[in-house]
Scaffold this active site. Structure first.
Site, mmCIF file in Angstrom:
data_model
loop_
_atom_site.group_PDB
_atom_site.id
_atom_site.type_symbol
_atom_site.label_atom_id
_atom_site.label_comp_id
_atom_site.label_asym_id
_atom_site.label_seq_id
_atom_site.Cartn_x
_atom_site.Cartn_y
_atom_site.Cartn_z
ATOM 1 N N GLY A 186 0.853 -1.185 0.000
ATOM 2 C CA GLY A 186 0.000 0.000 0.000
ATOM 3 C C GLY A 186 0.884 1.228 0.000
ATOM 4 O O GLY A 186 2.066 1.164 0.361
ATOM 5 N N GLN A 235 2.531 10.190 1.710
ATOM 6 C CA GLN A 235 3.848 9.560 1.889
ATOM 7 C C GLN A 235 4.838 9.962 0.787
ATOM 8 O O GLN A 235 6.052 9.801 0.966
ATOM 9 C CB GLN A 235 3.713 8.034 1.909
ATOM 10 C CG GLN A 235 2.961 7.500 3.138
ATOM 11 C CD GLN A 235 2.896 6.005 3.158
ATOM 12 O OE1 GLN A 235 1.998 5.415 2.549
ATOM 13 N NE2 GLN A 235 3.828 5.367 3.823
ATOM 14 N N CYS A 255 5.293 0.350 8.301
ATOM 15 C CA CYS A 255 4.938 1.490 7.457
ATOM 16 C C CYS A 255 6.170 1.893 6.652
ATOM 17 O O CYS A 255 7.282 1.934 7.198
ATOM 18 C CB CYS A 255 4.490 2.660 8.323
ATOM 19 S SG CYS A 255 3.989 4.116 7.373
ATOM 20 N N LEU A 256 5.979 2.171 5.388
ATOM 21 C CA LEU A 256 7.118 2.561 4.545
ATOM 22 C C LEU A 256 7.694 3.913 4.973
ATOM 23 O O LEU A 256 8.825 4.239 4.623
ATOM 24 C CB LEU A 256 6.685 2.610 3.074
ATOM 25 C CG LEU A 256 6.259 1.260 2.484
ATOM 26 C CD1 LEU A 256 5.760 1.434 1.059
ATOM 27 C CD2 LEU A 256 7.376 0.235 2.545
ATOM 28 N N HIS A 286 -5.110 1.179 7.047
ATOM 29 C CA HIS A 286 -3.812 1.813 7.297
ATOM 30 C C HIS A 286 -3.613 2.992 6.336
ATOM 31 O O HIS A 286 -3.164 4.068 6.742
ATOM 32 C CB HIS A 286 -2.692 0.766 7.114
ATOM 33 C CG HIS A 286 -1.307 1.299 7.242
ATOM 34 N ND1 HIS A 286 -0.484 1.015 8.305
ATOM 35 C CD2 HIS A 286 -0.574 2.109 6.432
ATOM 36 C CE1 HIS A 286 0.692 1.633 8.151
ATOM 37 N NE2 HIS A 286 0.655 2.293 7.014
ATOM 38 N N GLU A 287 -3.993 2.777 5.056
ATOM 39 C CA GLU A 287 -3.807 3.849 4.060
ATOM 40 C C GLU A 287 -4.780 5.001 4.290
ATOM 41 O O GLU A 287 -4.411 6.165 4.161
ATOM 42 C CB GLU A 287 -3.971 3.282 2.640
ATOM 43 C CG GLU A 287 -3.032 2.147 2.269
ATOM 44 C CD GLU A 287 -1.577 2.432 2.578
ATOM 45 O OE1 GLU A 287 -0.844 1.458 2.832
ATOM 46 O OE2 GLU A 287 -1.151 3.598 2.613
ATOM 47 N N HIS A 311 -3.565 7.321 6.783
ATOM 48 C CA HIS A 311 -2.563 8.263 6.251
ATOM 49 C C HIS A 311 -3.227 9.519 5.698
ATOM 50 O O HIS A 311 -2.711 10.628 5.840
ATOM 51 C CB HIS A 311 -1.736 7.614 5.123
ATOM 52 C CG HIS A 311 -0.531 6.838 5.576
ATOM 53 N ND1 HIS A 311 0.519 7.398 6.257
ATOM 54 C CD2 HIS A 311 -0.197 5.532 5.426
ATOM 55 C CE1 HIS A 311 1.454 6.476 6.511
ATOM 56 N NE2 HIS A 311 1.036 5.333 6.008
HETATM 57 O O1 K2U Z 1 1.347 2.647 3.983
HETATM 58 C C1 K2U Z 1 2.420 2.049 4.013
HETATM 59 O O2 K2U Z 1 3.386 2.469 4.657
HETATM 60 C C2 K2U Z 1 2.557 0.702 3.330
HETATM 61 C C3 K2U Z 1 2.299 -0.333 4.378
HETATM 62 C C4 K2U Z 1 0.918 -0.866 4.216
HETATM 63 C C5 K2U Z 1 0.574 -1.829 5.312
HETATM 64 C C6 K2U Z 1 1.007 -1.661 6.611
HETATM 65 C C7 K2U Z 1 0.628 -2.588 7.586
HETATM 66 C C8 K2U Z 1 -0.182 -3.646 7.251
HETATM 67 C C9 K2U Z 1 -0.607 -3.784 5.951
HETATM 68 C C10 K2U Z 1 -0.225 -2.883 4.989
HETATM 69 C C11 K2U Z 1 3.361 -1.422 4.397
HETATM 70 O O3 K2U Z 1 4.604 -0.923 4.684
HETATM 71 S S1 K2U Z 1 3.548 -2.303 2.968
HETATM 72 C C12 K2U Z 1 4.715 -3.506 3.588
HETATM 73 C C13 K2U Z 1 3.984 -4.746 3.994
HETATM 74 C C14 K2U Z 1 4.166 -5.836 3.203
HETATM 75 C C15 K2U Z 1 3.460 -6.981 3.497
HETATM 76 C C16 K2U Z 1 2.596 -7.056 4.574
HETATM 77 C C17 K2U Z 1 2.418 -5.942 5.372
HETATM 78 C C18 K2U Z 1 3.129 -4.766 5.097
HETATM 79 ZN ZN ZN Z 2 2.116 3.532 6.239
#
Ligand code: K2U
Ligand code: ZN
Length: 175
Positions: free
Chosen positions: A46, A51, A95-96, A137-138, A141
């Site tokens: 996501g 971001q 979170c990225l 989560h998105e 944001h």
């Molecule tokens: O928004 C973001 O920072 C991307 C997030 C999205 C996310 C966070 C927590 C749980 C689900 C989605 C992640 O960094 S994407 C990395 C990731 C990869 C596989 C599973 C969970 C998170």
């Molecule tokens: Zn995030």
């Protein structure tokens, strides 16, 4: 398309309430393509516009993790939750914008969301599992809320201090 730099917490732009997208313009289409490319490159499942420094209500996601299955890139513009389950789900979120930090966050296990698509049409869909976690989560944001806002103040401060140190080190490397 272009890979865009991902902002790292703490950054005031990650705490802002984002503005609705008024209409689907070529710039919105370019932003969506760049966000999907940036998300896959991270890699992530996501990515929200704030971001990459754009304070608009748009996020992308693809929680399709089965390597055998086709990817399912989604672009959600002006997304809203129209229903959420009573049943909760706990996920060890990251979170990225907060690299290498994880914490358990409890959210509704299923959500129904409605949004404007790049096709200009209104869409609505039920999400569960990792799709539900990611979509919520998105959407957080877009309201200036990070997953660390759902944990204790002490843990939030610890993670924030680590990110301040990381940003200082990255700035030094660039100098
Ligand atoms: O928004 C973001 O920072 C991307 C997030 C999205 C996310 C966070 C927590 C749980 C689900 C989605 C992640 O960094 S994407 C990395 C990731 C990869 C596989 C599973 C969970 C998170
Ligand atoms: Zn995030």
């Amino acid at each position: 398309m272009t890979l865009r730099p991902i902002l790292i917490h703490p950054d005031p732009r990650l705490k802002k309430q984002c503005e609705p997208v008024a209409r689907i313009t070529p710039d919105v289409e370019t932003l969506a393509a760049d966000m999907l490319a940036t998300m896959y490159d991270a890699p992530g499942i996501g990515l929200a516009a704030p971001q990459v420094g754009v304070l608009s209500r748009i996020f992308v996601m693809d929680a399709q993790r089965d390597p055998e299955a086709e990817p399912r890139p989604m672009v959600l513009i002006n997304p809203e939750v129209t229903w959420e389950s009573e049943e909760p789900n706990v996920y060890d979120e990251g979170c990225l914008s907060i690299p290498d930090q994880y914490a358990e966050v409890t959210r509704p296990a299923q959500v129904k969301m409605s949004w404007l698509g790049l096709d200009g049409k209104q869409h609505e869909e039920d999400f569960d599992g990792l799709w539900a976690t990611c979509a919520q989560h998105e959407l957080d944001h877009l309201n200036g809320v990070l997953f660390i806002d759902h944990i204790s103040a002490m843990r939030r401060q610890m993670i924030t201090r680590k990110m301040v140190k990381l940003k200082r080190e990255r700035a030094r490397e660039k100098a």
